[in-house]
Design a protein around this motif. Structure first.
Motif, PDB file in Angstrom:
ATOM      1  N   GLY A   9      -4.562  -9.284 -10.293  1.00 50.72           N
ATOM      2  CA  GLY A   9      -4.647  -8.593  -9.276  1.00 50.72           C
ATOM      3  C   GLY A   9      -5.701  -7.440  -9.195  1.00 50.72           C
ATOM      4  O   GLY A   9      -6.554  -7.865 -10.417  1.00 50.72           O
ATOM      5  N   TYR A  10      -5.535  -7.190  -8.290  1.00 52.97           N
ATOM      6  CA  TYR A  10      -6.696  -6.406  -7.868  1.00 52.97           C
ATOM      7  C   TYR A  10      -7.300  -5.326  -8.923  1.00 52.97           C
ATOM      8  O   TYR A  10      -8.046  -5.362  -8.996  1.00 52.97           O
ATOM      9  CB  TYR A  10      -6.922  -5.839  -7.019  1.00 52.97           C
ATOM     10  N   THR A  11      -6.246  -4.258  -9.359  1.00 53.00           N
ATOM     11  CA  THR A  11      -6.023  -3.388 -10.760  1.00 53.00           C
ATOM     12  C   THR A  11      -6.248  -4.510 -11.569  1.00 53.00           C
ATOM     13  O   THR A  11      -6.067  -3.304 -12.772  1.00 53.00           O
ATOM     14  CB  THR A  11      -5.306  -2.252 -10.117  1.00 53.00           C
ATOM     15  N   PHE A  24       1.287   6.658  -7.545  1.00 48.43           N
ATOM     16  CA  PHE A  24       1.196   5.409  -8.210  1.00 48.43           C
ATOM     17  C   PHE A  24      -0.238   5.469  -6.581  1.00 48.43           C
ATOM     18  O   PHE A  24      -1.237   4.772  -7.449  1.00 48.43           O
ATOM     19  CB  PHE A  24       1.852   4.389  -7.698  1.00 48.43           C
ATOM     20  N   GLY A  25      -0.259   5.953  -5.819  1.00 52.59           N
ATOM     21  CA  GLY A  25      -1.674   5.225  -5.280  1.00 52.59           C
ATOM     22  C   GLY A  25      -1.794   3.973  -5.094  1.00 52.59           C
ATOM     23  O   GLY A  25      -1.261   3.238  -5.100  1.00 52.59           O
ATOM     24  N   TYR A  26      -3.646   3.509  -5.406  1.00 52.11           N
ATOM     25  CA  TYR A  26      -3.745   2.121  -5.721  1.00 52.11           C
ATOM     26  C   TYR A  26      -3.564   1.382  -7.234  1.00 52.11           C
ATOM     27  O   TYR A  26      -4.420   0.113  -6.894  1.00 52.11           O
ATOM     28  CB  TYR A  26      -5.236   1.998  -4.900  1.00 52.11           C
ATOM     29  N   THR A  27      -2.524   2.326  -7.953  1.00 50.59           N
ATOM     30  CA  THR A  27      -2.867   1.858  -8.883  1.00 50.59           C
ATOM     31  C   THR A  27      -1.558   0.883  -9.949  1.00 50.59           C
ATOM     32  O   THR A  27      -1.805  -0.084 -10.656  1.00 50.59           O
ATOM     33  CB  THR A  27      -2.421   3.113 -10.105  1.00 50.59           C
ATOM     34  N   LEU A  28      -0.736   0.091  -9.142  1.00 51.84           N
ATOM     35  CA  LEU A  28       0.303  -1.063  -8.724  1.00 51.84           C
ATOM     36  C   LEU A  28      -0.598  -1.503  -8.790  1.00 51.84           C
ATOM     37  O   LEU A  28      -1.575  -2.380  -8.566  1.00 51.84           O
ATOM     38  CB  LEU A  28       1.189  -0.398  -8.489  1.00 51.84           C
ATOM     39  N   PRO A  29       0.182  -2.635 -10.439  1.00 50.59           N
ATOM     40  CA  PRO A  29      -0.309  -3.850 -10.603  1.00 50.59           C
ATOM     41  C   PRO A  29       0.390  -4.997  -9.788  1.00 50.59           C
ATOM     42  O   PRO A  29      -0.389  -6.166  -9.766  1.00 50.59           O
ATOM     43  CB  PRO A  29       0.581  -4.401 -11.719  1.00 50.59           C
ATOM     44  N   HIS A  31       0.739  -1.028  -0.378  1.00 50.31           N
ATOM     45  CA  HIS A  31       0.704  -0.044   0.098  1.00 50.31           C
ATOM     46  C   HIS A  31       0.924   1.738   0.081  1.00 50.31           C
ATOM     47  O   HIS A  31       2.238   1.355   0.642  1.00 50.31           O
ATOM     48  CB  HIS A  31      -0.976   0.338   1.474  1.00 50.31           C
ATOM     49  N   PRO A  32       0.411   2.230  -0.822  1.00 50.07           N
ATOM     50  CA  PRO A  32       1.509   3.964  -0.368  1.00 50.07           C
ATOM     51  C   PRO A  32       1.012   4.087   0.932  1.00 50.07           C
ATOM     52  O   PRO A  32       0.338   3.695   1.469  1.00 50.07           O
ATOM     53  CB  PRO A  32       0.385   4.395  -1.103  1.00 50.07           C
ATOM     54  N   LEU A  33       1.702   4.867   1.306  1.00 48.34           N
ATOM     55  CA  LEU A  33       2.110   5.739   2.725  1.00 48.34           C
ATOM     56  C   LEU A  33       1.190   6.269   3.115  1.00 48.34           C
ATOM     57  O   LEU A  33       0.691   6.925   3.956  1.00 48.34           O
ATOM     58  CB  LEU A  33       3.315   5.594   3.507  1.00 48.34           C
ATOM     59  N   LEU A  34       0.810   7.468   2.355  1.00 45.62           N
ATOM     60  CA  LEU A  34       0.080   8.964   2.460  1.00 45.62           C
ATOM     61  C   LEU A  34       0.037   8.975   3.958  1.00 45.62           C
ATOM     62  O   LEU A  34      -1.057   9.611   3.907  1.00 45.62           O
ATOM     63  CB  LEU A  34      -1.138   8.099   1.463  1.00 45.62           C
ATOM     64  N   LEU A  35       1.372   9.610   3.888  1.00 41.96           N
ATOM     65  CA  LEU A  35       1.103  10.147   5.599  1.00 41.96           C
ATOM     66  C   LEU A  35       0.383  11.759   5.123  1.00 41.96           C
ATOM     67  O   LEU A  35      -0.519  11.971   6.857  1.00 41.96           O
ATOM     68  CB  LEU A  35       2.917  10.824   5.916  1.00 41.96           C
ATOM     69  N   GLY A  36       0.358  12.331   4.685  1.00 39.62           N
ATOM     70  CA  GLY A  36      -0.160  13.526   4.628  1.00 39.62           C
ATOM     71  C   GLY A  36      -2.209  13.621   4.637  1.00 39.62           C
ATOM     72  O   GLY A  36      -2.666  14.040   5.210  1.00 39.62           O
ATOM     73  N   THR A  37      -2.421  12.358   4.547  1.00 40.16           N
ATOM     74  CA  THR A  37      -3.913  12.507   4.381  1.00 40.16           C
ATOM     75  C   THR A  37      -4.230  10.955   5.518  1.00 40.16           C
ATOM     76  O   THR A  37      -5.012  10.591   5.724  1.00 40.16           O
ATOM     77  CB  THR A  37      -4.677  12.097   2.797  1.00 40.16           C
ATOM     78  N   ARG A  38      -2.557  10.246   5.818  1.00 37.60           N
ATOM     79  CA  ARG A  38      -3.516   8.784   6.518  1.00 37.60           C
ATOM     80  C   ARG A  38      -3.452   9.360   8.263  1.00 37.60           C
ATOM     81  O   ARG A  38      -3.015  10.205   8.219  1.00 37.60           O
ATOM     82  CB  ARG A  38      -2.232   7.287   6.652  1.00 37.60           C
ATOM     83  N   GLY A  39      -4.835   8.317   8.242  1.00 32.74           N
ATOM     84  CA  GLY A  39      -4.992   8.967  10.282  1.00 32.74           C
ATOM     85  C   GLY A  39      -3.376   8.980  10.853  1.00 32.74           C
ATOM     86  O   GLY A  39      -3.073   7.701  10.696  1.00 32.74           O
ATOM     87  N   LYS A  40      -3.497  10.109  11.411  1.00 32.17           N
ATOM     88  CA  LYS A  40      -2.321   9.599  12.989  1.00 32.17           C
ATOM     89  C   LYS A  40      -2.616   9.075  13.755  1.00 32.17           C
ATOM     90  O   LYS A  40      -1.218   8.441  14.163  1.00 32.17           O
ATOM     91  CB  LYS A  40      -2.157  11.173  13.611  1.00 32.17           C
ATOM     92  N   TRP A  41      -3.427   8.492  14.049  1.00 34.07           N
ATOM     93  CA  TRP A  41      -3.933   7.704  14.936  1.00 34.07           C
ATOM     94  C   TRP A  41      -2.575   6.089  14.539  1.00 34.07           C
ATOM     95  O   TRP A  41      -2.380   5.217  15.432  1.00 34.07           O
ATOM     96  CB  TRP A  41      -5.066   6.909  14.950  1.00 34.07           C
ATOM     97  N   TYR A  42      -2.171   5.621  13.430  1.00 38.35           N
ATOM     98  CA  TYR A  42      -1.877   5.043  12.771  1.00 38.35           C
ATOM     99  C   TYR A  42      -0.301   4.585  14.231  1.00 38.35           C
ATOM    100  O   TYR A  42       0.447   3.785  13.728  1.00 38.35           O
ATOM    101  CB  TYR A  42      -1.552   4.883  11.183  1.00 38.35           C
ATOM    102  N   ASN A  43      -0.091   5.749  13.866  1.00 40.57           N
ATOM    103  CA  ASN A  43       1.814   6.326  15.096  1.00 40.57           C
ATOM    104  C   ASN A  43       1.375   6.137  16.178  1.00 40.57           C
ATOM    105  O   ASN A  43       2.528   6.403  17.399  1.00 40.57           O
ATOM    106  CB  ASN A  43       2.338   7.237  14.205  1.00 40.57           C
ATOM    107  N   GLU A  44      -0.525   5.626  16.893  1.00 41.22           N
ATOM    108  CA  GLU A  44      -0.519   6.308  17.844  1.00 41.22           C
ATOM    109  C   GLU A  44      -0.098   5.050  18.949  1.00 41.22           C
ATOM    110  O   GLU A  44      -1.003   3.569  18.777  1.00 41.22           O
ATOM    111  CB  GLU A  44      -1.465   7.473  18.142  1.00 41.22           C
TER     112      GLU A  44
END
Length: 336
Positions: free
Chosen positions: A268-270, A246-251, A159-172
């Protein structure tokens, strides 16, 4: 009679998609009505109200469960909080549909399992991967014996990390619980559903922080080695280190490869097709997928509640057993 649904927690995007699906497709058919929505996190409530997307009714789960008559709770709070929410809901005699994972400890899971059995209640999970048109077709091919007995499987759930939008609770601390428990259940469910075989053993598992030292509590990478009932070996890669651009588009996003006695199936899903490398042939066959089933996991849960489950639907027992297996794998990773 319509099923009355309530929502608890909107801190993961999976639950937003579930809300949209139910509001768009189910309420109009009089199969389900949404009667209440609760979000206890103040910042998340403000964001949701600003978007105008969710009709929030409560800021306290305790008050919602005391004040509102509902049949089904849809759970989407942060992972470490879900177990307590689900237990309280089952104690109140109500069914549950949860984003994965259900919880972050085996003790909580066994309490959930005991309550579901004691009160004959449904516990469903948002496992949508099996409803991809590609994997529906892969299931047909494997069950038909197109590549014979399967002896080796590899899958990638990057998965992409996307720290700018991923909930900060992942690191709590105490809120995420590890990438194995977070992601493995998608691979486990899809492999069991497509092959018809159960998993037998966890050979090894690893979970670590890969390249995000400023988020030290988020173990964003994981790998597992497993076996199935026929001795088939399974290797899985479960990470949040895919390129954000690439978001969630990678093969590589939820790509599964099945090695059998008579060939190889991969998709694959994509992807827009399935590859079949058949023994005795020299050219790959591109196989067209089936039509995807949007909202498949949601509707499977509703059928369970209504007593109209299909043969290929998941059951509460299956959801609990897969969750148990993934928590054991997470424990193995935690032990190093």
């Amino acid at each position: 009679m319509a099923i009355k649904a309530a929502f608890m927690g909107f801190r993961h995007p999976h639950i937003l998609a579930t809300y949209d699906y139910l509001e768009e497709n189910m309420a109009a058919e009089e199969g389900l009505i949404i009667v209440a929505c609760c979000e206890e996190d103040k910042k998340t409530r403000e964001e949701l109200r600003g978007q105008g997307r969710i009709k929030l009714t409560h800021s306290s789960f305790r008050r919602m469960i005391e004040e509102v008559d509902f049949d089904l709770l849809v759970v989407g709070d942060y992972f470490g909080k879900r177990g307590g929410i689900i237990k309280r809901t089952l104690e109140a005699g109500k069914h549950v549909l949860s984003d994965k994972p259900l919880c972050t400890s085996r003790q909580e899971l066994e309490q959930i399992a005991a309550l579901a059995e004691e009160k004959s209640l449904t516990v469903g999970a948002l496992l949508e991967l099996r409803y991809s048109g590609n994997f529906i077709k892969v299931r047909e091919m494997l069950r038909r014996g197109d590549i014979g007995p399967v002896h080796s499987i590899s899958f990638s759930g990057q998965h992409p990390l996307l720290l700018g939008t991923r909930g900060k609770w992942y690191n709590e601390p105490g809120k995420h619980g590890g990438a194995v428990n977070d992601l493995l259940i998608h691979g486990v469910d899809t492999i069991i559903w497509t092959t018809g075989m159960d998993f037998k053993e966890i050979i090894s598992a690893r979970n670590w922080n890969a390249g995000i030292s400023h988020w030290p509590h988020f173990r964003n990478a994981a790998q597992v080695m497993l076996t199935m009932e026929n001795g088939c070996g399974v290797i899985g890669d479960l990470t949040y280190i895919s390129p954000d651009s690439f978001g969630y588009t990678l093969p590589l996003y939820w790509r599964l490869t099945f090695w059998g006695e008579k060939g190889v199936i991969e998709s694959g899903y994509t992807w827009d097709h399935i590859n079949l490398f058949a023994e005795g042939e020299e050219e790959v066959r591109r196989v067209e997928p089936c039509a995807p089933v949007r909202g498949g996991a949601i509707e499977a849960c509703l059928r369970l509640i209504n007593g109209s489950a299909r043969d290929d639907d998941y059951s509460t027992a299956e959801i609990l057993e897969m969750s148990r297996f993934c928590l054991k794998a997470q424990e193995a990773a935690d032990c190093g």
